[in-house]
Design an enzyme around this catalytic site. Structure first.
Site, short mmCIF file in Angstrom:
data_model
loop_
_atom_site.label_atom_id
_atom_site.label_comp_id
_atom_site.label_asym_id
_atom_site.label_seq_id
_atom_site.Cartn_x
_atom_site.Cartn_y
_atom_site.Cartn_z
N SER A 210 0.85 -1.19 0.00
CA SER A 210 0.00 0.00 0.00
C SER A 210 0.88 1.24 0.00
O SER A 210 2.08 1.16 -0.30
CB SER A 210 -0.93 -0.02 1.22
OG SER A 210 -1.90 0.99 1.11
N ASN A 211 0.33 2.38 0.33
CA ASN A 211 1.13 3.61 0.41
C ASN A 211 0.56 4.50 1.51
O ASN A 211 -0.46 4.16 2.13
CB ASN A 211 1.16 4.34 -0.93
CG ASN A 211 -0.24 4.67 -1.42
OD1 ASN A 211 -0.96 5.42 -0.78
ND2 ASN A 211 -0.63 4.09 -2.55
N GLY A 212 1.21 5.63 1.74
CA GLY A 212 0.87 6.47 2.92
C GLY A 212 -0.23 7.48 2.69
O GLY A 212 -0.39 8.39 3.50
#
Ligand SMILES: Cc1cc2nc3c(=O)[nH]c(=O)nc-3n(C[C@H](O)[C@H](O)[C@H](O)COP(=O)(O)O)c2cc1C
Length: 413
Positions: A210-212
């Site tokens: 995923s990412n932030g």
């Protein structure tokens, strides 16, 4: 249940040192009963009449009184940024004068200088004060600047005299707020599809790539567009944010889920705004069970590309305006322009990711708006709510195709 008149509206209530300060209690409760989320700022003089504790308990928010020891960083900047309307009630002759002259000697007068948001003033003062030429001139100055200054009422004043100076009725104040909140409805009749947040690409039953992305930008846009009268559909990856009031929310996990959710609605909307940080890669194979540490023999995870959603939808567009976000670590302008042209977008909002000023998971953002008309608008660092407002303002410069213009009965402009 009928929608509350101020549901989803954030108000900043400024209370000043008038004998009518006690009336702000009833006003606060009435505004909240209409669905408004109200934060209170008090001047020092106001705290001589009423305690901040009263408003703190009733509003469910800390009450700000001091420019220097605020509960947030620089409250004169942060407080007005999240407000849709600022209401000064009761407002003294002193605060009216300070605002008209641009003085900034307390938290309330300072924050009034930092904001673009609509301001409504409900004055309360002795009749002789209201009639003073200086006050008349200050009121005129403020009205000429677009500030709404309500007329005080005639009646018995604290001095025992009868004259014009009483705080306008609660009904008149609430009506003015409701009118202002519903005044800028330039997106009535528009359907806007917004994507937000990260996607999750599963590796096994418990792990994912995923990412932030926090989703804050997309949620701020959804809320702002809904307040301007648009019908908004928000397709969101996993976030910890509350869905904005009045917005249809669709929750998704993967890039593929997001593509399907957007594609199935794309033909029915006028505008697509892609703020989501969609994963570009996903594992080729996802294990259904949890992959045990002991079973790993050093084999890599093979990745494959996900669908480029903006490019795919751009190829399917019939009439829609397309707005993309470009999260870049370097060469912002160049990369933004490339995205604009390659995907035939109408606007690209370029922002920087990485570093302490990263757009990811931050309440503020510093962006450049690039449009297909060639305009380049760098915006200073501001809250994501303000960025959302500026993007929607920019949207007004694009003529919407006649096939999707709102019917006259829907348009309130
Ligand atoms: C009992 C009392 C009542 C007051 N009522 C008012 C009022 O209704 N309107 C007004 O403009 N000033 C009123 N004042 C004067 C203000 O409190 C004073 O001008 C103060 O400096 C205002 O500060 P502020 O604008 O920062 O709140 C009152 C003062 C006292 C002592």
């Amino acid at each position: 249940m009928a929608a509350l008149k101020l549901q989803g509206t954030r108000l900043l209530l400024g209370i000043t040192g008038s004998i009518a300060a006690y009336k702000a209690v009833g006003l606060l409760r009435t505004l909240m009963s209409h669905g408004a989320d109200v934060s209170v700022v008090m001047t020092d003089s106001a705290t001589r009449f009423m305690t901040p504790l009263t408003f703190e308990v009733l509003s469910n928010h800390p009450v700000a009184t001091d420019t220097f020891s605020g509960h947030q960083d620089m409250p004169h900047l942060s407080l007005p940024e999240s407000a849709d309307v600022i209401l000064l009630a009761p407002c003294t002759a002193n605060t009216i004068a300070a605002y008209a002259l641009g003085l900034a000697d307390n938290l309330l007068s300072t924050l009034l200088l930092t904001t673009q948001c609509p301001v409504i003033i409900a004055p309360a003062m002795d009749g002789d004060m209201w009639e003073q030429t200086q006050i008349k001139q200050h009121v005129q100055t403020l009205r000429a600047r677009g500030v709404i200054v309500l007329e005080p009422e005639i009646g018995e004043l604290a001095s025992g005299k009868v004259g014009r100076g009483r705080l306008p009725s609660e009904e008149a104040i609430v009506e003015a707020v409701v009118e202002k909140v519903h005044a800028s409805k330039e997106l009535v009749g528009r359907r806007i599809l917004i994507s937000a947040g990260p996607t999750r690409e599963p590796i096994d039953a418990v792990r994912f790539i995923s990412n932030g992305s926090s989703g804050k930008m997309g949620y701020a846009l959804a809320r702002a567009a809904q307040l301007r009268g648009a019908e908004v559909i928000l397709v969101s990856g996993p976030t910890s944010l509350e869905p904005p009031f009045g917005v249809e929310c669709v929750s998704i996990q993967t890039a593929e889920d997001m593509y399907h959710a957007l594609r199935s609605r794309f033909s029915t909307v006028d505008v697509l705004i892609m703020t989501a940080a969609v994963g570009d890669f996903r594992p080729q194979h996802c294990r259904e069970e949890k992959f045990k540490k002991r079973d790993w023999k050093g084999e890599p995870i093979q990745l494959e590309q996900t669908t480029d959603i903006l490019a795919a939808l751009s190829a399917q567009r019939t009439h829609q305006l397309l707005i993309g976000f470009a999260a870049e670590t370097d060469d912002l302008l160049e990369n933004g322009r490339e995205k604009l042209h390659k995907k035939s977008l109408d606007m690209v909002v370029v922002n920087q990711v990485g570093g302490s000023e990263s757009a990811f998971d931050n309440d503020t953002n510093e962006v450049i708006l690039l449009t297909r008309n060639g305009s380049v608008t760098p915006l200073p660092r501001m809250s994501k709510h303000m960025v959302a407002a500026r993007i929607l303002d920019e949207l007004q410069n694009f003529p919407m195709p006649s096939s999707v213009l709102p019917s006259p009965s829907l348009s309130k402009r």
